[in-house]
Scaffold this motif. Structure first.
Motif, PDB file in Angstrom:
ATOM      1  N   ARG A  60       0.804  -1.093   0.074  1.00 58.72           N
ATOM      2  CA  ARG A  60      -0.095   0.135   0.112  1.00 58.72           C
ATOM      3  C   ARG A  60       0.966   1.243  -0.118  1.00 58.72           C
ATOM      4  O   ARG A  60       2.025   1.278   0.613  1.00 58.72           O
ATOM      5  N   LEU A  61       0.253   2.323  -0.718  1.00 60.77           N
ATOM      6  CA  LEU A  61       1.040   3.585  -0.428  1.00 60.77           C
ATOM      7  C   LEU A  61       0.073   4.727  -0.109  1.00 60.77           C
ATOM      8  O   LEU A  61      -1.154   4.770  -0.682  1.00 60.77           O
ATOM      9  N   VAL A  62       0.345   5.139   1.035  1.00 65.24           N
ATOM     10  CA  VAL A  62      -0.476   6.292   1.487  1.00 65.24           C
ATOM     11  C   VAL A  62       0.082   7.613   1.028  1.00 65.24           C
ATOM     12  O   VAL A  62       1.104   7.949   1.685  1.00 65.24           O
ATOM     13  N   ILE A  63      -0.428   8.503   0.289  1.00 63.16           N
ATOM     14  CA  ILE A  63      -0.026   9.936   0.025  1.00 63.16           C
ATOM     15  C   ILE A  63      -0.756  10.764   0.776  1.00 63.16           C
ATOM     16  O   ILE A  63      -1.905  10.933   0.880  1.00 63.16           O
ATOM     17  N   LEU A  64       0.216  11.611   1.770  1.00 64.80           N
ATOM     18  CA  LEU A  64      -0.566  12.640   2.530  1.00 64.80           C
ATOM     19  C   LEU A  64      -0.002  13.857   2.200  1.00 64.80           C
ATOM     20  O   LEU A  64       0.925  14.034   1.377  1.00 64.80           O
ATOM     21  N   GLU A  65      -0.565  15.060   2.475  1.00 67.10           N
ATOM     22  CA  GLU A  65      -0.333  16.369   2.104  1.00 67.10           C
ATOM     23  C   GLU A  65       1.048  16.955   2.787  1.00 67.10           C
ATOM     24  O   GLU A  65       1.965  17.247   1.844  1.00 67.10           O
ATOM     25  N   SER A  66       1.434  16.424   3.887  1.00 66.24           N
ATOM     26  CA  SER A  66       2.881  16.973   4.284  1.00 66.24           C
ATOM     27  C   SER A  66       3.477  16.088   5.202  1.00 66.24           C
ATOM     28  O   SER A  66       2.914  15.164   5.640  1.00 66.24           O
ATOM     29  N   LYS A  98       4.913   8.012 -11.507  1.00 71.81           N
ATOM     30  CA  LYS A  98       4.119   8.257 -12.432  1.00 71.81           C
ATOM     31  C   LYS A  98       2.860   8.932 -11.899  1.00 71.81           C
ATOM     32  O   LYS A  98       2.575   8.548 -11.064  1.00 71.81           O
ATOM     33  N   VAL A  99       2.483   9.676 -13.085  1.00 69.98           N
ATOM     34  CA  VAL A  99       1.027  10.250 -12.542  1.00 69.98           C
ATOM     35  C   VAL A  99      -0.035   9.044 -12.199  1.00 69.98           C
ATOM     36  O   VAL A  99      -0.734   9.050 -11.212  1.00 69.98           O
ATOM     37  N   LYS A 100       0.168   8.124 -13.074  1.00 70.34           N
ATOM     38  CA  LYS A 100      -0.751   6.975 -13.117  1.00 70.34           C
ATOM     39  C   LYS A 100      -0.537   6.337 -11.781  1.00 70.34           C
ATOM     40  O   LYS A 100      -1.652   5.805 -10.940  1.00 70.34           O
ATOM     41  N   THR A 101       0.599   6.078 -11.139  1.00 70.19           N
ATOM     42  CA  THR A 101       0.816   5.385  -9.903  1.00 70.19           C
ATOM     43  C   THR A 101       0.248   6.405  -8.711  1.00 70.19           C
ATOM     44  O   THR A 101      -0.570   5.865  -7.976  1.00 70.19           O
ATOM     45  N   VAL A 102       0.562   7.490  -8.838  1.00 68.72           N
ATOM     46  CA  VAL A 102      -0.266   8.690  -7.919  1.00 68.72           C
ATOM     47  C   VAL A 102      -1.439   8.660  -7.928  1.00 68.72           C
ATOM     48  O   VAL A 102      -1.983   8.222  -6.817  1.00 68.72           O
ATOM     49  N   LYS A 103      -2.155   8.434  -9.012  1.00 69.30           N
ATOM     50  CA  LYS A 103      -3.467   8.589  -9.205  1.00 69.30           C
ATOM     51  C   LYS A 103      -4.152   7.064  -8.477  1.00 69.30           C
ATOM     52  O   LYS A 103      -5.134   7.365  -7.891  1.00 69.30           O
ATOM     53  N   TYR A 104      -3.573   6.201  -8.844  1.00 73.15           N
ATOM     54  CA  TYR A 104      -3.907   4.664  -8.354  1.00 73.15           C
ATOM     55  C   TYR A 104      -4.025   4.816  -6.821  1.00 73.15           C
ATOM     56  O   TYR A 104      -4.996   4.368  -6.461  1.00 73.15           O
ATOM     57  N   PHE A 105      -2.959   5.011  -6.205  1.00 73.90           N
ATOM     58  CA  PHE A 105      -2.931   5.016  -4.872  1.00 73.90           C
ATOM     59  C   PHE A 105      -3.987   6.096  -4.024  1.00 73.90           C
ATOM     60  O   PHE A 105      -4.430   5.669  -3.052  1.00 73.90           O
ATOM     61  N   LYS A 106      -4.138   7.432  -4.764  1.00 71.86           N
ATOM     62  CA  LYS A 106      -4.655   8.417  -4.257  1.00 71.86           C
ATOM     63  C   LYS A 106      -6.277   7.831  -4.440  1.00 71.86           C
ATOM     64  O   LYS A 106      -7.222   8.298  -3.306  1.00 71.86           O
ATOM     65  N   ALA A 107      -6.488   7.140  -5.315  1.00 72.16           N
ATOM     66  CA  ALA A 107      -7.914   6.839  -5.252  1.00 72.16           C
ATOM     67  C   ALA A 107      -8.316   5.880  -4.286  1.00 72.16           C
ATOM     68  O   ALA A 107      -9.548   5.647  -3.885  1.00 72.16           O
ATOM     69  N   LEU A 108      -7.380   5.044  -3.726  1.00 66.73           N
ATOM     70  CA  LEU A 108      -7.690   4.162  -2.777  1.00 66.73           C
ATOM     71  C   LEU A 108      -7.494   4.739  -1.368  1.00 66.73           C
ATOM     72  O   LEU A 108      -7.661   4.076  -0.257  1.00 66.73           O
TER      73      LEU A 108
END
Lengths: 279, 408
Positions: A2-8, A248-258
């Motif tokens: 899992r990749l959790v992308i957060l603001e800061s 990649k934008v694709k990667t970021v979008k994929y994980f953000k969607a989750l």
């Protein structure tokens, strides 16, 4: 994975602390059942410790039934040296919480027999029932603990001679004098961390962005040791926006969607075991 | 609590390295200890946890010049032992954990009878620690005698011998105040320093050169700055000039006692001293027998004293007869008068006197290895509780200190 992308980086610290707290609570630790936590040092996890101290002081979490194992320690550095990991852990975490000192384990870089120190560390981990959650950070070259590029991905706890680049990078902590930087360290191996039931890796800042890309978009490589965790059944990468710049934008979008799914992991109401099986 | 127990003071701001920091204080066996070693080597937790309720924890106050108090005058006292005990006990209320009972100029038989009976003594619930005697006189200048009896004032013409003949014993002596312009000063100071006695200059008509010579010989302290010495003059700065002298050896610090009771030293004079030489400033009470007594008339020995508006007066007159402000009051007056930091005001009553006596490795700080003598203070620097060797020896009424599950 899992990749959790957060603001800061602050949100990374808070998220990670909430996750640790949640795991300890869900585990229902007690005198006969200790939660075993692997711990890193460095600037990335500092905020997480701050948050955990805050939660402890607010009575939200207790470390009374937690055992800890730290990742690494310098060789031949006095324990009270401000750069020693004993010093770091004592000042930034342990002295503020209710952990029993008997349950704290940090490799002793001043042991007379370093090889023995490493093998008994592995035994101690095994005796504790293995590590339930190993928290780690990574270096810009993708190293986890002191497993620098080229380390074996099945390595165990051992004495490691540090690469010249590591010494150069660390000189700033030793009065900018490379001769004062310890040349060896004791470190858990990649294999040791891989044995943990769960691994959470914190990555923040643009200088770690390339390492994150190597860790998750490229294949497993011993030149980027953190990439090994792609193959761990329960790995969580927690990063901030800055660290995603090389993805990649694709990667970021994929994980953000989750992200909605991922955020459930730290919600109070749902036991982690349940949300864990949903990827 | 037994002294071998490991005590952890939590929820406090402690004064360490000139800063108030949010930090726990760990104590065992009467000493302040390094908890990191306990944690990693002994792997044990505290036996007792004391919740300080957010208060300030500062090193215990040290008063190096105090003539008595609470009705007792050390220099004129029927039973010196019980007198000392009485004062030592009462000093705890104002945060004083150590002091130097001060004997003013007296006849030889007083020295002979009294000095052997004032012993250096460890403090505890019975009272503050006696660090040693401060002998103020009789080797002073008669023209700056202050309240000292002139018939007892002596010269030092026979050097160290005159000193021994007068005092009989120096065994329990910590400080001797001398007028530096007296003859044989160099020999006498060197001899006293070799006996580890601090030499203070005061009650003097001496000029700056006299002061500098004394410091070079080994004197390290000035007795109640501004009082009983020549007033500062810009062409002849006198002992006050020592605060800004450039003839002091580099590694040395000149310390000076100063009475910040709001009466004996004007607030502007406090500011001048503080701004000129902050490292050497030592708060002293110079308290007399009337210190700690209530307002009204009191008979002390042969003297009738009236305490009025915080001043001790010879009854029926407006003549001041000594300082009666406690160290707690002096710290507060000093803080307000100078606008210094809280840390500085507290250190002027703890670290600085300890340094002046050369005992800062065990007293006057909260450093590891030092004696666990400290005070709890609220944010207005009112003393809430006093601790000696890790034991609570005074607690103000209505102050709650939570310990484990209970309250002490």
């Amino acid at each position: 994975m899992r990749l959790v992308i957060l603001e800061s980086s602050d949100s990374v610290a808070e998220w990670a602390a909430k996750y640790v707290m949640k795991r300890i609570k869900d585990f229902e630790a007690g005198p006969s059942k200790y939660f075993v936590l692997g711990l890193p040092t460095g600037s990335t996890p500092y905020g997480m410790y701050q948050k955990l101290i805050e939660y402890y002081k607010a009575g939200k979490v207790s470390f009374k039934f937690v055992k800890t194992f730290n990742m690494d320690e310098y060789v031949n550095l006095p324990r009270d040296h401000p750069e020693s990991y004993h010093f770091y852990m004592w000042n930034n975490f342990f002295k503020h919480i209710d952990i029993d000192p008997k349950n704290v384990h940090i490799l002793n870089g001043n042991a007379t027999d370093l090889v023995e120190e490493c093998s008994s560390y592995e035994n101690e981990i095994e005796k504790a029932g293995g590590i339930d959650l190993f928290v780690g950070g990574i270096g810009p070259d993708g190293h986890i603990a002191f497993n620098e590029p080229g380390s074996s991905l099945v390595s165990r706890t051992r004495v490691k001679t540090l690469a010249h680049e590591t010494l150069e990078a660390n000189a700033r902590f030793f009065g900018n004098d490379i001769n004062k930087v310890p040349t060896q360290a004791l470190t858990v191996g990649v294999g040791t961390v891989m044995d943990a039931k769960e691994v959470m890796i914190l990555i923040t800042g643009t200088h770690k962005a390339f390492a994150l890309y190597k860790a998750i978009e490229e294949g497993v490589s011993h030149m980027w040791t953190v990439s090994a965790f792609q193959q761990h059944p329960h790995t969580l990468f927690i990063c901030d926006e800055d660290a995603t710049l090389e993805l990649k934008v694709k990667t970021v979008k994929y994980f953000k969607a989750l992200s909605a799914v991922h955020h459930k992991l730290i919600e109070d109401t749902i036991p982690i075991e349940r949300s864990r099986s949903i990827h | 609590m037994s002294s071998f127990e490991l005590i952890q003071f939590i929820n406090c701001k402690i004064l360490r390295n000139h800063k108030l920091i949010q930090e726990h204080l760990w104590v065992r066996n009467g000493k302040i200890i390094n908890p990191e070693r306990v944690f990693f080597d002994e792997k044990i937790k505290a036996d007792i946890v004391v919740d300080c309720n957010g208060c300030i924890v500062a090193p215990g106050f040290i008063d190096i010049q105090i003539n008595g108090g609470f009705g007792i005058d050390f220099s004129n006292c029927e039973s010196i032992e019980s007198g000392l005990n009485h004062v030592a006990k009462n000093l705890l209320n104002s945060g004083v954990t150590s002091f130097c009972p001060t004997i003013v100029t007296s006849p030889n038989d007083v020295y002979k009878n009294v000095l052997p009976r004032i012993k250096k003594n460890k403090g505890g619930s019975h009272g503050a620690t006696i660090l040693g005697i401060h002998l103020e006189g009789p080797f002073i200048n008669i023209n700056k005698k202050g309240a000292h009896p002139s018939e007892c004032i002596k010269n030092l013409d026979a050097g160290f011998q005159s000193l021994i003949e007068t005092y009989s014993t120096l065994e329990n002596v910590s400080i001797i105040t001398l007028a530096p312009e007296l003859k044989q000063m160099d020999e006498v100071i060197r001899k006293l320093i070799s006996l580890e006695i601090t030499v203070s200059v005061g009650h003097s008509m001496g000029n700056l050169k006299d002061g500098e010579d004394a410091i070079i010989s080994g004197a390290s302290l000035i007795t109640h700055l501004f009082n009983a010495m020549l007033p500062f003059h810009h062409r002849d700065p006198g002992l006050v000039g020592l605060l800004a002298s450039n003839n002091i050896p580099l590694e040395r610090t000149v310390y000076f006692g100063i009475i910040s009771d709001g009466i004996h030293t004007h607030p502007a004079a406090l500011r001048i001293a503080y701004r000129t030489h902050p490292d050497g400033l030592v708060l002293v009470t110079d308290g007399v027998s009337a210190m700690g007594l209530e307002e009204g008339k009191h008979n002390i020995g042969q003297l009738s004293v009236e305490i009025k508006n915080g001043m001790a007066l010879v009854a029926g007159t407006t003549t001041l007869c000594g300082s009666i402000a406690t160290m707690e009051t002096c710290v507060n007056i000093f803080l307000k008068a100078t606008g210094c930091s809280i840390e500085y005001a507290l250190e002027a009553a703890s670290l600085h006197p300890a340094e002046a006596l050369g005992i800062s490795h065990i007293k006057g700080t909260l450093n590891f290895g030092g004696d666990a003598d400290f005070v709890f203070l609220d944010s207005d620097l009112n003393v809430l509780a006093t601790w000696i060797a890790g034991e609570c020896v005074y607690k103000k009424e209505n102050v709650l200190i939570k310990q484990g599950g209970g309250i002490i």
